[in-house]
Design a protein around this motif. Sequence first.
Motif, PDB file in Angstrom:
ATOM      1  N   ARG A  44      93.233  49.760  80.399  1.00  0.00           N
ATOM      2  CA  ARG A  44      92.238  48.921  81.059  1.00  0.00           C
ATOM      3  C   ARG A  44      91.987  47.628  80.302  1.00  0.00           C
ATOM      4  O   ARG A  44      91.561  46.621  80.895  1.00  0.00           O
ATOM      5  CB  ARG A  44      90.931  49.702  81.222  1.00  0.00           C
ATOM      6  N   SER A  68      94.779  59.392  78.048  1.00  0.00           N
ATOM      7  CA  SER A  68      93.453  59.765  78.534  1.00  0.00           C
ATOM      8  C   SER A  68      92.430  58.664  78.280  1.00  0.00           C
ATOM      9  O   SER A  68      92.687  57.686  77.568  1.00  0.00           O
ATOM     10  CB  SER A  68      93.013  61.066  77.854  1.00  0.00           C
ATOM     11  N   ASP A  69      91.247  58.867  78.870  1.00  0.00           N
ATOM     12  CA  ASP A  69      90.118  57.985  78.601  1.00  0.00           C
ATOM     13  C   ASP A  69      89.645  58.080  77.158  1.00  0.00           C
ATOM     14  O   ASP A  69      88.881  57.218  76.708  1.00  0.00           O
ATOM     15  CB  ASP A  69      88.951  58.331  79.530  1.00  0.00           C
ATOM     16  N   GLY A 107      88.729  63.500  77.554  1.00  0.00           N
ATOM     17  CA  GLY A 107      88.409  62.603  78.653  1.00  0.00           C
ATOM     18  C   GLY A 107      89.351  62.844  79.812  1.00  0.00           C
ATOM     19  O   GLY A 107      90.256  63.689  79.755  1.00  0.00           O
ATOM     20  N   SER A 165      90.306  50.548  75.570  1.00  0.00           N
ATOM     21  CA  SER A 165      89.728  51.113  76.786  1.00  0.00           C
ATOM     22  C   SER A 165      90.720  52.104  77.384  1.00  0.00           C
ATOM     23  O   SER A 165      91.804  52.309  76.839  1.00  0.00           O
ATOM     24  CB  SER A 165      89.400  49.993  77.778  1.00  0.00           C
ATOM     25  N   ASN A 166      90.357  52.679  78.510  1.00  0.00           N
ATOM     26  CA  ASN A 166      91.088  53.802  79.105  1.00  0.00           C
ATOM     27  C   ASN A 166      92.594  53.585  79.143  1.00  0.00           C
ATOM     28  O   ASN A 166      93.065  52.573  79.662  1.00  0.00           O
ATOM     29  CB  ASN A 166      90.608  54.042  80.539  1.00  0.00           C
ATOM     30  N   ASN A 224      94.829  60.339  82.660  1.00  0.00           N
ATOM     31  CA  ASN A 224      95.232  59.339  83.647  1.00  0.00           C
ATOM     32  C   ASN A 224      96.734  59.200  83.820  1.00  0.00           C
ATOM     33  O   ASN A 224      97.169  58.549  84.772  1.00  0.00           O
ATOM     34  CB  ASN A 224      94.669  57.967  83.250  1.00  0.00           C
TER      35      ASN A 224
END
Length: 647
Positions: free
Chosen positions: A310, A264-265, A246, A289-290, A249
């Motif tokens: 998230r 990561s996601d 993914g 979540s992400n 981030n």
Amino acid sequence: MVILLLVKEEKSAQRINKCGDFGPTAEGLFCQKRQSGRMCDTDGKSSVPNGGSDDPEPGEGREEADTSAAPEAQASPDSGNLSSAPEGSEDGQDRAMANSEQKQGTGEEEDTDSMDGSGLYSLTEEGERESEGGGQRERGKDESKRSARKRNRPSGGATRHSSSSDDDDDEEEEEEEDAEEEDEQAMEAWLGADLCDLSRPSWCAIPSLRAREIGRDSNQFVRRVCGARGLVQRLELQGRLERHTGCVNTLHFNPSGTRLASGSDDLRVVIWDWARRKAELEFDSGHKSNVFQAKFLPHSGDSTLAMCARDGQIRVAELSATQRCKNTKRVAQHKGAAHKLALEPDSPCSFLSAGEDAVVFGIDLRLDRPANKLVVVKEGEKKVGLYTIYVNPANTHHFAVGGRDQYVRIYDQRKINEHDNNGVLKKFCPSHLVSSESKTNITCLVYSHDGTELLASYNDEDIYLFDSSHSDGADYRRRYKGHRNNATVKGVNFYGPCSEFVVSGSDCGHIYLWDKNSARVVQFMEGDRGGVVNCLEPHPHLPGLATSGLDHDVKLWAPTAENPTTLKGLKEVMKKNKRERDEDSVRHGDQYDTQLLWFLMRHMRNRRPQRARRGEGGEGDTDESWSSPDSSDEEEGGPDHVQCMSS
């Protein structure tokens, strides 16, 4: 000999009778004609354009073996040469008459491409442009080309071989060139307002290497190298770290710079031996979540990793020396996405977190209930959701936050009183954004290495540098332009041991590095193929950089290029970014608020029948921390502890 002279006089008389009464003026006019690439000036002297020759072609213009008695016979119209006889001489008149007679006899028309019919205009004009415009700039060349096209454009009855479509094409080309020139001038004016001159390089390779070899200032060598502009301009891609499935981030080097953590996601965290490009440890983060950030806590022996995501959870992973993750546990819970963590430089057990619920948590892992709500960020009575937080490295009691408005807020943990200016120590904002109606947000902010400067990146706007020692309400010191910050929550960072440069990603997929003092772009690199670069992490001790974005890999950069960058394509990309930003500068206002979406999901979850039977439904939303150990796993969105093993 007498016979030859008589023949010559007879031929001359015949020409004069045949051609009429031509005086010296008519002869001069014919001499000025452009004939087969050779011209005569007003003095009757021969001038040969580039590529011409003074000697006739072999075999041309010869009548008999004895040509000395008839020199006029050597100047054939096809030979491309004219006599160099004076204008008033008999031979010059004969040759001029002969050329005119031959043109009339063959039906050849005069050259009508010139403005005055002399056949000389276009050639001499081209020569004048080459001689007089040699020292002019490119803009002057473009203007001369446009004027030449206007002059040479057919008009009136002389446009037999042209059509109206050709005229339209010429007009369109001129309009396009004028528009490009206007865009270029507007771009220069837009950039030039905030630019200063680049200073001379402060680091020279050869003297510095010589001083290191003899032991002089050897402890400062690496620091000076990392901050050298010449090496920044030689940054190039070294390799990719591929493991995630993914978007990546977050990136963070451990304090020694030997390991790199990425999140990561795909909800997983990877610990890299980046020098060998090998994943040493990969584990499930425990988030739902992400994963937005994962950071090594300082002075923890690289055994503690703090994470946020998230789902609003703040989790801590305990790593072992045998390359295993023992477990991850939740230590705090925001009522909205948590984008950033702020580490205290000297503390292995305490850090801060900020969420879109406007809450800042102080987390101390030594306590039974680690999370302590420090402040709820407000503007008046309205909460301000947060995207970023950073602790001042020179004064760890101070921290700065930014989020869903245009203000950078600085707090002092020792003096937070929400009844006095909502606890804010001071606020900064660019003066032109104070009363702006656009919904401008701060997506990321960072302190400089010594805490004296504060850098903030605004969405649909630029990057601004503030002096953290200035008083409340002070304007920015520098502005950095050219990138595009719209599609994602974009990061920004300082580069260099003394924060000599500013580095940011962009929606166009490129990486920008500005010289901090001059605000000029000194490096421009193509980053992600997916189109957006979000995260930029400089190495703590070496001249290198790690970046990530929408691509599923991590990219490593080092100054190994043979030549400095030429910034190829920079202006075109900057023009495109500016045009896109002008077209849709207010797009975030139409997007759903993440916190409002969370409240809706919370309300739907509270209405579940099984929760009503358990007597847990209908609980209202409060500002209190969700990190109580008595809270249920379902209410907090996930388990408190997750057992992890290395993969």
